[in-house]
Design a protein around this motif. Structure first.
Motif, PDB file in Angstrom:
ATOM      1  N   PHE A 171       9.242 -33.729  32.213  1.00 12.47           N
ATOM      2  CA  PHE A 171      10.032 -34.574  33.410  1.00 12.47           C
ATOM      3  C   PHE A 171      11.438 -34.621  32.991  1.00 12.47           C
ATOM      4  CE2 PHE A 171       5.399 -35.775  34.092  1.00 12.47           C
ATOM      5  CZ  PHE A 171       5.370 -35.227  35.434  1.00 12.47           C
ATOM      6  N   PRO A 172      11.910 -33.577  32.842  1.00 11.16           N
ATOM      7  CA  PRO A 172      13.580 -33.876  32.561  1.00 11.16           C
ATOM      8  C   PRO A 172      14.130 -34.725  33.462  1.00 11.16           C
ATOM      9  CG  PRO A 172      13.029 -31.404  33.041  1.00 11.16           C
ATOM     10  CD  PRO A 172      11.969 -32.354  33.257  1.00 11.16           C
ATOM     11  N   VAL A 173      15.143 -35.374  33.126  1.00 10.63           N
ATOM     12  CA  VAL A 173      15.900 -36.261  34.123  1.00 10.63           C
ATOM     13  C   VAL A 173      17.617 -35.926  34.014  1.00 10.63           C
ATOM     14  CG1 VAL A 173      14.496 -38.158  34.279  1.00 10.63           C
ATOM     15  CG2 VAL A 173      15.943 -38.281  32.236  1.00 10.63           C
ATOM     16  N   ALA A 174      18.032 -36.117  35.174  1.00 12.48           N
ATOM     17  CA  ALA A 174      19.729 -35.813  35.223  1.00 12.48           C
ATOM     18  C   ALA A 174      20.312 -36.562  34.416  1.00 12.48           C
ATOM     19  CB  ALA A 174      19.958 -36.060  36.691  1.00 12.48           C
ATOM     20  N   PRO A 175      21.539 -36.019  33.909  1.00 15.40           N
ATOM     21  CA  PRO A 175      22.280 -37.112  32.907  1.00 15.40           C
ATOM     22  C   PRO A 175      22.808 -38.358  33.666  1.00 15.40           C
ATOM     23  CG  PRO A 175      23.239 -34.664  33.149  1.00 15.40           C
ATOM     24  CD  PRO A 175      22.026 -34.793  34.197  1.00 15.40           C
ATOM     25  N   ASP A 176      22.773 -38.293  34.895  1.00 16.78           N
ATOM     26  CA  ASP A 176      23.505 -39.528  35.795  1.00 16.78           C
ATOM     27  C   ASP A 176      22.162 -40.340  36.226  1.00 16.78           C
ATOM     28  OD1 ASP A 176      22.903 -37.628  37.470  1.00 16.78           O
ATOM     29  OD2 ASP A 176      24.378 -38.376  38.774  1.00 16.78           O
ATOM     30  N   ALA A 177      21.194 -39.956  35.790  1.00 13.87           N
ATOM     31  CA  ALA A 177      20.088 -40.681  36.299  1.00 13.87           C
ATOM     32  C   ALA A 177      19.963 -42.206  35.947  1.00 13.87           C
ATOM     33  CB  ALA A 177      18.464 -40.067  35.906  1.00 13.87           C
ATOM     34  N   THR A 178      19.268 -43.076  36.868  1.00 19.90           N
ATOM     35  CA  THR A 178      19.058 -44.473  36.472  1.00 19.90           C
ATOM     36  C   THR A 178      18.225 -44.500  35.408  1.00 19.90           C
ATOM     37  OG1 THR A 178      19.129 -44.987  38.957  1.00 19.90           O
ATOM     38  CG2 THR A 178      18.251 -46.734  37.446  1.00 19.90           C
ATOM     39  N   ARG A 179      18.712 -45.427  34.221  1.00 14.09           N
ATOM     40  CA  ARG A 179      17.919 -45.705  33.262  1.00 14.09           C
ATOM     41  C   ARG A 179      17.021 -46.832  33.175  1.00 14.09           C
ATOM     42  NH1 ARG A 179      22.794 -44.313  29.749  1.00 14.09           N
ATOM     43  NH2 ARG A 179      22.852 -41.956  29.904  1.00 14.09           N
ATOM     44  N   ALA A 180      15.971 -46.578  32.296  1.00  8.29           N
ATOM     45  CA  ALA A 180      15.102 -47.893  32.216  1.00  8.29           C
ATOM     46  C   ALA A 180      14.469 -47.837  30.875  1.00  8.29           C
ATOM     47  CB  ALA A 180      13.950 -47.603  33.214  1.00  8.29           C
ATOM     48  N   VAL A 181      13.732 -49.029  30.396  1.00  7.50           N
ATOM     49  CA  VAL A 181      12.809 -48.805  29.208  1.00  7.50           C
ATOM     50  C   VAL A 181      11.645 -49.376  29.730  1.00  7.50           C
ATOM     51  CG1 VAL A 181      15.059 -49.368  27.795  1.00  7.50           C
ATOM     52  CG2 VAL A 181      13.758 -51.354  28.301  1.00  7.50           C
ATOM     53  N   ALA A 182      10.759 -48.810  28.842  1.00  2.00           N
ATOM     54  CA  ALA A 182       9.199 -49.407  29.027  1.00  2.00           C
ATOM     55  C   ALA A 182       8.755 -49.786  27.878  1.00  2.00           C
ATOM     56  CB  ALA A 182       8.301 -48.332  29.431  1.00  2.00           C
ATOM     57  N   THR A 183       8.006 -50.827  27.676  1.00  2.00           N
ATOM     58  CA  THR A 183       7.217 -51.346  26.400  1.00  2.00           C
ATOM     59  C   THR A 183       6.155 -52.489  26.856  1.00  2.00           C
ATOM     60  OG1 THR A 183       7.885 -52.441  24.461  1.00  2.00           O
ATOM     61  CG2 THR A 183       8.798 -53.303  26.348  1.00  2.00           C
ATOM     62  N   THR A 184       5.536 -53.201  25.754  1.00  2.00           N
ATOM     63  CA  THR A 184       4.409 -53.968  25.980  1.00  2.00           C
ATOM     64  C   THR A 184       5.241 -55.366  25.346  1.00  2.00           C
ATOM     65  OG1 THR A 184       3.296 -53.799  24.036  1.00  2.00           O
ATOM     66  CG2 THR A 184       2.491 -52.387  25.948  1.00  2.00           C
ATOM     67  N   PRO A 185       4.699 -56.618  25.737  1.00  2.00           N
ATOM     68  CA  PRO A 185       5.349 -57.743  25.144  1.00  2.00           C
ATOM     69  C   PRO A 185       4.893 -58.026  23.733  1.00  2.00           C
ATOM     70  CG  PRO A 185       3.663 -58.461  27.283  1.00  2.00           C
ATOM     71  CD  PRO A 185       3.835 -56.820  27.061  1.00  2.00           C
ATOM     72  N   GLU A 186       5.580 -58.890  23.079  1.00  2.00           N
ATOM     73  CA  GLU A 186       5.103 -59.358  21.759  1.00  2.00           C
ATOM     74  C   GLU A 186       3.621 -59.664  21.725  1.00  2.00           C
ATOM     75  OE1 GLU A 186       7.571 -62.250  19.995  1.00  2.00           O
ATOM     76  OE2 GLU A 186       6.928 -61.662  17.683  1.00  2.00           O
ATOM     77  N   GLY A 187       2.917 -59.149  20.723  1.00  2.00           N
ATOM     78  CA  GLY A 187       1.478 -59.440  20.648  1.00  2.00           C
ATOM     79  C   GLY A 187       0.577 -58.467  21.428  1.00  2.00           C
ATOM     80  N   GLU A 188       1.066 -57.510  22.277  1.00  2.00           N
ATOM     81  CA  GLU A 188       0.508 -56.712  23.247  1.00  2.00           C
ATOM     82  C   GLU A 188       0.235 -55.476  22.594  1.00  2.00           C
ATOM     83  OE1 GLU A 188      -2.032 -55.622  25.251  1.00  2.00           O
ATOM     84  OE2 GLU A 188      -1.247 -56.919  26.578  1.00  2.00           O
TER      85      GLU A 188
END
Ligand code: B12
Length: 308
Positions: A171-188
């Protein structure tokens, strides 16, 4: 049609045909009707038995669910939709026999080939829905009842993680695409949900950076700021229940207001509404929000609990 048969011939099924289509015997049907005082078939005015199409389908579902190991007493009064869900889950699990066998044998090559074949046949998003979710559920059950080793679970988790990570570049994204980050909280430590949301958001054109699991709040904030993220996706399984929502409130407080915080996963489903935090009970419920972000329609302060 004989005189004693009902008028709506199109949706009635002869008794013998109905039993054959549902795959059960007359004896079993009578026993269920008598024992649970339910009406699973009809009679004409002269006492001849028949079924409607709806009854045949219900009987077929009841049979599939009993084949799946459910006790008839526990399912006889469930609505058709629930029976259908159980039957579908069972079919998905049956379809995963080769995967589970390879895992049980700790046969890494067979497991890898099996999962690779499935992802190329289904594509990443259907692979998650039809393979990853039922597979990990079944592994959780076997692990809990002691019929699958922790080593086998680790092998599958590592392989699924590798395949989902490989899928991100699809799923390539456009250079001006909205950015996000994904993770899990500490301990998860459960990370597959965060990988799934990364994949899904990228399929909506969002440039989501996967940060791995178990990340302290200050690191999440730092990564979000440095990468220019407008959204933080957080996946919670066990840790949020244990620690309630304290760390999530703290994260919300530490993130600048223009960065939205989207929380999901089983650990988030019973969380109380939190100001400035969007809580999603399941993956389906986030689709509309992802579409909005993908088309850059994100409100300045992020969404709140209206998505629940
Ligand atoms: C694999 C696994 C592990 C692996 C994880 C490996 C890895 N790299 O991720 C390891 C071995 C680390 C592990 C450890 C533990 N586990 Co564990 N684990 C599992 C298992 C079998 C699968 C989880 C999984 O990956 N599912 C597949 C993913 C795709 O599903 P998901 O995360 O739910 O995500 C879906 C949705 O929830 C949603 N979603 C998820 N995140 C987000 C985020 C957003 C924003 C949105 C919109 C949607 C969304 O989308 C996904 C797709 O539908 C589950 C069993 C199960 N039924 O879930 C137990 C399970 C989660 N584990 C459990 C437990 C108890 C533990 C341990 C405490 C065991 C122990 N005594 O040490 C530790 C806790 C570790 C920790 N501190 O986090 C329990 C949790 C019970 C509870 N409710 O609290 C479960 C349910 C097993 C059980 N039946 O008891 N586990």
């Amino acid at each position: 049609m004989r005189d004693d048969e009902p008028r709506e011939a199109a949706c009635i099924v002869k008794f013998a045909d109905a039993l054959q289509r549902a795959g059960i015997s007359k004896l079993v049907l009578h026993a269920w009707e008598r024992r649970y005082d339910v009406q699973l078939s009809e009679r004409t005015a002269t006492g001849r038995r028949f079924m409607t199409e709806t009854q045949v389908e219900r009987l077929r579902l009841l049979k599939l669910c009993t084949d799946a190991g459910y006790r008839i007493a526990n399912i006889i009064s469930l609505p058709d939709l629930e029976l259908l869900r159980i039957a579908e889950q069972h079919a998905l699990r049956l379809d995963l026999c080769s995967t589970l066998d390879a895992a049980q044998r700790l046969d890494s090559a067979a497991l890898s080939a099996d999962l690779e074949r499935r992802v190329s046949e289904l594509g990443p998003l259907d692979f998650v829905r039809r393979v990853v979710s039922p597979l990990m559920d079944e592994i959780g059950k076997r692990w809990q009842d002691g019929t699958m080793s922790i080593a086998a679970e680790h092998l599958v988790s590592a392989e699924v993680r590798r395949i989902l990570s490989d899928c991100l570049h699809r799923f390539p994204v456009a250079p001006d695409a909205t950015r996000a980050v994904a993770t899990t909280p500490e301990g998860e430590l459960h990370e597959l949900g965060a990988l799934v949301i990364t994949l899904l958001s990228r399929s909506h054109g969002i440039d989501t950076l996967y940060l791995g699991p178990n990340l302290p709040n200050d690191q999440i904030v730092n990564a979000a700021l440095r990468s220019g993220a407008r959204v933080v996706f957080l996946s919670c399984l066990v840790s949020s229940r244990r620690n309630a929502s304290g760390p999530i409130v703290a994260l919300r407080g530490a993130l600048p207001p223009h960065i939205a915080l989207f929380v999901g996963g089983p650990g988030a489903s019973d969380m109380a509404p939190l100001d400035g935090v969007s809580i999603f009970p399941n993956i389906e419920s986030i689709n509309a929000a992802l579409r909005d972000i993908g088309t850059a329609a994100l409100p300045a302060r992020g969404l709140s609990n209206e998505t629940r």
